[in-house]
Scaffold this motif. Sequence first.
Motif, PDB file in Angstrom:
ATOM      1  N   ASP A  88      34.720  29.261  -4.761  1.00 58.61           N
ATOM      2  CA  ASP A  88      34.772  28.444  -5.972  1.00 58.61           C
ATOM      3  C   ASP A  88      35.835  28.937  -6.937  1.00 58.61           C
TER       4      ASP A  88
ATOM      5  N   GLU B  40      32.458  23.003 -16.170  1.00 55.79           N
ATOM      6  CA  GLU B  40      31.202  22.255 -16.243  1.00 55.79           C
ATOM      7  C   GLU B  40      31.314  20.916 -15.533  1.00 55.79           C
TER       8      GLU B  40
ATOM      9  N   ASP C 184      31.294  21.062 -11.696  1.00 58.42           N
ATOM     10  CA  ASP C 184      30.156  21.776 -11.094  1.00 58.42           C
ATOM     11  C   ASP C 184      30.520  23.185 -10.642  1.00 58.42           C
TER      12      ASP C 184
ATOM     13  N   ASP D 212      32.320  24.405  -6.979  1.00 57.00           N
ATOM     14  CA  ASP D 212      31.674  24.719  -5.704  1.00 57.00           C
ATOM     15  C   ASP D 212      32.194  23.751  -4.636  1.00 57.00           C
TER      16      ASP D 212
ATOM     17  N   ALA E 138      29.503  21.538  -2.815  1.00 59.03           N
ATOM     18  CA  ALA E 138      28.944  20.459  -3.624  1.00 59.03           C
ATOM     19  C   ALA E 138      29.955  19.342  -3.825  1.00 59.03           C
ATOM     20  N   LEU E 139      31.188  19.699  -4.082  1.00 57.20           N
ATOM     21  CA  LEU E 139      32.212  18.685  -4.330  1.00 57.20           C
ATOM     22  C   LEU E 139      32.529  17.891  -3.068  1.00 57.20           C
TER      23      LEU E 139
ATOM     24  N   ALA F  95      30.072  15.071  -3.002  1.00 57.64           N
ATOM     25  CA  ALA F  95      29.948  14.246  -4.205  1.00 57.64           C
ATOM     26  C   ALA F  95      30.382  12.808  -3.896  1.00 57.64           C
TER      27      ALA F  95
ATOM     28  N   TYR G  48      30.937   9.803  -8.643  1.00 58.26           N
ATOM     29  CA  TYR G  48      31.125  11.069  -9.355  1.00 58.26           C
ATOM     30  C   TYR G  48      32.595  11.217  -9.766  1.00 58.26           C
TER      31      TYR G  48
END
Length: 227
Positions: free
Chosen positions: A40, A69, A72, A75, A78-79, A82, A86
């Motif tokens: 990250d 923020e 996220d 990460d 996670a991205l 998405a 998003y």
Amino acid sequence: MSDFDIIRRRAEQRKGGADALNAMLPAMPDHEALRALPDDRILSQMTRRIFYSGFVHKVIDNKWPGFEEAFDGFDPAALNIAPDEYWHDLTSDDRIVRNGAKIMSVRANAAFVRELANEAGSAGAFFADWPPEDHIGLLEVLTKRGSRLSGGTGQYFLRGIGRDCFIMTRDVLACLRDAGVPLSPSGTGKKDQQLIQQTFNRWAQETGLPLAYLSRICGLSIDAPRE
């Protein structure tokens, strides 16, 4: 004296002596720390460098907590999952600089970082273990596989994560030409890059200095003509 001894002495004379020059050198590259850098943080540094391009750096720095923020914490896992919504919402998110093309580069580079991690165990390990004598090859990886990581953006990204590297600024190119390296007027062709790599490899062998030091000293030794 070798040609780099001459370059270093000229830099010392221009900057007020050996101690003053040493104070201007970047941090010693630490590839062990780079190898341990989480994915990250690699993606965060990529993104910061991409958004720096074309913007006042202070503007990006002041908004950076909002970037962390909004994305996220950068990460990559996670991205990577998405949804399209998003990314669409980010184009109107006032926590960040709302540049659509650069926002979408984060999506592409999250996938890129994941690919490197799958290949080497982590993106940091990939960058740390790449042979220093083929820095040009690493820049090509960034250009071909990453998004918006060509040219100076990719070079300063690598410097920012602690990778030992040279940066081909106008002053560095002027220094190389002054040392007799037969670069083209642009200094950016494939043959130019090979000559630059060969020269820095030779200087590294002669001096025992990291590429980052050689590059900075070279750039401080001369001023390129300004148009």
